[in-house]
Design an enzyme around this catalytic site. Structure first.
Site, PDB file in Angstrom:
ATOM      1  N   ARG A 237      -6.320  11.263  -6.050  1.00 53.33           N
ATOM      2  CA  ARG A 237      -7.603  10.557  -5.921  1.00 53.33           C
ATOM      3  C   ARG A 237      -8.762  11.546  -6.044  1.00 53.33           C
ATOM      4  NH1 ARG A 237      -9.907   7.488  -0.685  1.00 53.33           N
ATOM      5  NH2 ARG A 237      -9.851   9.652  -0.039  1.00 53.33           N
TER       6      ARG A 237
ATOM      7  N   TYR B 145     -14.868 -12.100  -0.330  1.00 51.56           N
ATOM      8  CA  TYR B 145     -15.576 -10.834  -0.595  1.00 51.56           C
ATOM      9  C   TYR B 145     -16.783 -11.054  -1.511  1.00 51.56           C
ATOM     10  CZ  TYR B 145     -11.688  -8.356   1.590  1.00 51.56           C
ATOM     11  OH  TYR B 145     -10.770  -7.901   2.497  1.00 51.56           O
TER      12      TYR B 145
ATOM     13  N   ARG C 168       0.824  -1.222   0.000  1.00 47.90           N
ATOM     14  CA  ARG C 168       0.000   0.000   0.000  1.00 47.90           C
ATOM     15  C   ARG C 168       0.856   1.269   0.000  1.00 47.90           C
ATOM     16  NH1 ARG C 168      -5.644  -0.975   1.808  1.00 47.90           N
ATOM     17  NH2 ARG C 168      -6.083  -2.836   0.617  1.00 47.90           N
TER      18      ARG C 168
ATOM     19  N   ARG D   1      -3.336   6.539   1.132  1.00 50.07           N
ATOM     20  CA  ARG D   1      -3.896   7.745   1.760  1.00 50.07           C
ATOM     21  C   ARG D   1      -2.978   8.448   2.743  1.00 50.07           C
ATOM     22  NH1 ARG D   1      -8.975   4.285   3.265  1.00 50.07           N
ATOM     23  NH2 ARG D   1      -7.241   2.837   3.186  1.00 50.07           N
TER      24      ARG D   1
ATOM     25  N   ASP E  91      -6.769  -2.950  -7.585  1.00 48.49           N
ATOM     26  CA  ASP E  91      -7.304  -3.605  -6.389  1.00 48.49           C
ATOM     27  C   ASP E  91      -7.642  -5.053  -6.700  1.00 48.49           C
ATOM     28  OD1 ASP E  91      -8.227  -2.675  -3.526  1.00 48.49           O
ATOM     29  OD2 ASP E  91      -9.644  -4.195  -4.205  1.00 48.49           O
TER      30      ASP E  91
HETATM   31  C1  LIG Z   1      -7.978  -7.429   0.846  1.00 44.24           C
HETATM   32  C2  LIG Z   1      -7.392  -6.506  -0.209  1.00 44.24           C
HETATM   33  C3  LIG Z   1      -8.075  -5.487  -0.927  1.00 44.24           C
HETATM   34  N1  LIG Z   1      -7.162  -4.914  -1.788  1.00 44.24           N
HETATM   35  C4  LIG Z   1      -5.942  -5.499  -1.636  1.00 44.24           C
HETATM   36  C5  LIG Z   1      -6.059  -6.532  -0.686  1.00 44.24           C
HETATM   37  C6  LIG Z   1      -4.980  -7.517  -0.292  1.00 44.24           C
HETATM   38  C7  LIG Z   1      -3.983  -6.930   0.630  1.00 44.24           C
HETATM   39  C8  LIG Z   1      -4.504  -6.648   1.997  1.00 44.24           C
HETATM   40  O1  LIG Z   1      -4.796  -7.608   2.743  1.00 44.24           O
HETATM   41  O2  LIG Z   1      -4.592  -5.449   2.336  1.00 44.24           O
HETATM   42  C9  LIG Z   1      -4.701  -5.227  -2.366  1.00 44.24           C
HETATM   43  C10 LIG Z   1      -4.414  -3.847  -2.818  1.00 44.24           C
HETATM   44  N2  LIG Z   1      -5.189  -2.717  -2.685  1.00 44.24           N
HETATM   45  C11 LIG Z   1      -4.531  -1.657  -3.240  1.00 44.24           C
HETATM   46  C12 LIG Z   1      -3.313  -2.117  -3.795  1.00 44.24           C
HETATM   47  C13 LIG Z   1      -2.431  -1.226  -4.633  1.00 44.24           C
HETATM   48  C14 LIG Z   1      -1.012  -1.369  -4.536  1.00 44.24           C
HETATM   49  C15 LIG Z   1      -0.363  -0.973  -3.245  1.00 44.24           C
HETATM   50  O3  LIG Z   1       0.016   0.215  -3.084  1.00 44.24           O
HETATM   51  O4  LIG Z   1      -0.150  -1.868  -2.395  1.00 44.24           O
HETATM   52  C16 LIG Z   1      -3.215  -3.482  -3.500  1.00 44.24           C
HETATM   53  C17 LIG Z   1      -2.093  -4.450  -3.788  1.00 44.24           C
HETATM   54  C18 LIG Z   1      -5.002  -0.274  -3.296  1.00 44.24           C
HETATM   55  C19 LIG Z   1      -6.079   0.146  -2.376  1.00 44.24           C
HETATM   56  N3  LIG Z   1      -7.231  -0.526  -2.076  1.00 44.24           N
HETATM   57  C20 LIG Z   1      -8.016   0.245  -1.255  1.00 44.24           C
HETATM   58  C21 LIG Z   1      -7.330   1.467  -1.003  1.00 44.24           C
HETATM   59  C22 LIG Z   1      -7.876   2.626  -0.188  1.00 44.24           C
HETATM   60  C23 LIG Z   1      -8.911   3.269  -1.046  1.00 44.24           C
HETATM   61  C24 LIG Z   1      -8.953   4.769  -0.969  1.00 44.24           C
HETATM   62  O5  LIG Z   1      -8.050   5.455  -1.483  1.00 44.24           O
HETATM   63  O6  LIG Z   1      -9.956   5.252  -0.437  1.00 44.24           O
HETATM   64  C25 LIG Z   1      -6.115   1.409  -1.701  1.00 44.24           C
HETATM   65  C26 LIG Z   1      -5.074   2.492  -1.806  1.00 44.24           C
HETATM   66  C27 LIG Z   1      -9.375  -0.110  -0.748  1.00 44.24           C
HETATM   67  C28 LIG Z   1      -9.624  -1.508  -0.337  1.00 44.24           C
HETATM   68  N4  LIG Z   1      -9.377  -2.616  -1.082  1.00 44.24           N
HETATM   69  C29 LIG Z   1      -9.696  -3.752  -0.356  1.00 44.24           C
HETATM   70  C30 LIG Z   1     -10.220  -3.334   0.887  1.00 44.24           C
HETATM   71  C31 LIG Z   1     -10.676  -4.268   1.988  1.00 44.24           C
HETATM   72  C32 LIG Z   1     -10.202  -1.937   0.890  1.00 44.24           C
HETATM   73  C33 LIG Z   1     -10.769  -1.048   1.958  1.00 44.24           C
HETATM   74  C34 LIG Z   1      -9.881  -0.961   3.125  1.00 44.24           C
HETATM   75  C35 LIG Z   1      -9.057   0.290   3.047  1.00 44.24           C
HETATM   76  O7  LIG Z   1      -9.666   1.333   2.796  1.00 44.24           O
HETATM   77  O8  LIG Z   1      -7.824   0.199   3.240  1.00 44.24           O
HETATM   78  C36 LIG Z   1      -9.506  -5.119  -0.831  1.00 44.24           C
END
Ligand SMILES: Cc1c2[nH]c(c1CCC(=O)O)Cc1[nH]c(c(CCC(=O)O)c1C)Cc1[nH]c(c(CCC(=O)O)c1C)Cc1[nH]c(c(C)c1CCC(=O)O)C2
Length: 344
Positions: free
Chosen positions: A38, A152, A25, A29, A75
């Site tokens: 964003r 999910y 990540r 944010r 994602d």
């Molecule tokens: C389970 C999972 C998801 N997404 C992901 C996983 C597996 C890794 C882990 O266990 O965290 C993987 C993921 N999600 C994102 C990336 C991009 C690359 C990186 O920088 O790592 C990667 C590799 C961007 C993201 N994916 C998400 C964000 C935040 C969204 C935003 O900007 O509002 C980002 C940068 C949103 C997301 N996406 C997901 C959830 C549950 C959420 C909400 C939780 C949260 O807000 O952190 C599903």
């Protein structure tokens, strides 16, 4: 010839004095420049599907910190969407999807051959990145593991214990297995397209692997990872694969050998000294600083970072967090971690 990139050298099994580093990540944010881009895109999903802006946020942490790898901005839930599920994000809560709990729900999903229509912008992001990244930076593509993605799709949201997915597995195993098979097939094609577009490594995120026990772990975490890895290596000989069966505990043992992955990513519940003795003997490991240090910083961060580098210094290692960095992290703490790893 230019010296090979540090991440690729670690994945090939080389021990390095200073391990390469990137962060889960890392585009996110906690960075003001991410929040600005964003906002420009409108929302998170629009950002994922806008190749210019998705490439921009992928590059932001590379410019700011000089990480050794960039991870494609996308994602794991884009695959369900590409298969026909509805997907949206509720601010402050997380993802929401239409649910799959019956044969009728499953029948509404589209064929794997249709996913690229939705996912083409992602491949475009990869192409832009492979042109624009510095020559020493490795580009990592990724997807969710079938079990994690299925949790999910079945529940329609994130769940603390993956209860709905476990329930479907008990109540209608053929449907559960058909869903996993569809996701597995889609994931192979999706990652294959990322590789064709320029991804140099791929990572499979099984964030909820830890809730699978015994034979279920073998069938629904290990086996799909092995199948995806084998198919990718057959289509793209030599492509390195990172596996992340998060919270697998003692089931981390033998996981790399049995699946054929090149690197095992460790969550922060794994003791680095134990991992060096029991897991790193099979090849490269990645991890595993607790993300909370990016919030709290200070001497604790420095001590823990040094302890991890020290524990893994006799084998191939990629430094990373044990899970994603959180929005409340302080960007200066990220710099402190990097300086500590690189000898500051
Ligand atoms: C389970 C999972 C998801 N997404 C992901 C996983 C597996 C890794 C882990 O266990 O965290 C993987 C993921 N999600 C994102 C990336 C991009 C690359 C990186 O920088 O790592 C990667 C590799 C961007 C993201 N994916 C998400 C964000 C935040 C969204 C935003 O900007 O509002 C980002 C940068 C949103 C997301 N996406 C997901 C959830 C549950 C959420 C909400 C939780 C949260 O807000 O952190 C599903």
């Amino acid at each position: 010839m230019a010296e090979q990139k540090k991440i690729l050298r670690a994945l090939a099994g080389e021990t390095q004095d200073v391990p390469p580093i990137w962060m889960m990540r890392q585009a996110g944010r906690y960075l003001p420049e991410y929040r600005a881009t964003r906002a420009q895109a409108g929302d998170f999903l629009k950002l994922c599907y806008n190749p210019e802006l998705a490439a921009e946020v992928t590059l932001q942490p590379i410019r700011r910190y000089g990480f050794d790898a960039a991870i494609l901005f996308a994602d794991i839930l884009l695959i369900p969407q590409a298969l026909g599920a509805d997907l949206w994000f509720v601010t402050g809560e997380g993802p929401r999807l239409s649910t799959i709990t019956t044969e009728a729900d499953f029948a509404k999903l589209g064929p794997v051959s249709d996913i690229h229509e939705t996912l083409n912008p992602i491949y475009e992001t990869v192409k832009i990145l492979s042109r624009e990244l510095p020559s020493e930076t490795t580009l990592i593509g990724f997807a969710g593991a079938p079990w994690t993605v299925a949790t999910y799709m079945i529940a329609g949201r994130g769940t603390p214990d993956q209860g709905p997915a476990h329930a479907l597995k008990q109540e209608n195993r053929p449907l559960f297995e058909a869903l996993l098979a569809r996701i597995t097939e889609a994931t192979i094609d999706y990652l294959s397209k990322q590789i064709e577009a320029g991804a140099e490594v791929v990572k499979i995120f099984d964030s909820w692997a830890g809730s699978l026990k015994g034979d279920d772990f073998r069938k629904y975490a290990l086996q799909p990872c092995r199948e995806i890895t084998a198919a990718l290596k057959q289509r793209h000989p030599g492509i390195p694969v990172i596996g992340f069966p998060r919270e697998a505990g003692e089931k981390y043992l033998g996981f790399a050998k049995e699946t054929g992955i090149d690197c095992l990513a460790l969550d922060n519940s794994v003791d680095p000294l134990w991992a060096a003795q029991n897991l790193q003997v099979d090849g490269c490991v990645q991890g595993n600083l607790a993300s909370r240090h990016m919030v709290t910083g200070g001497q604790d961060l420095v001590d823990e970072t040094r302890a991890i580098v020290q524990a893994f210094k006799n084998g191939p290692h990629i430094f990373n967090l044990g899970h994603g960095i959180t929005p409340d992290a302080d960007p200066d703490n990220v710099q402190l971690m990097i300086d500590t790893v690189r000898g500051g």
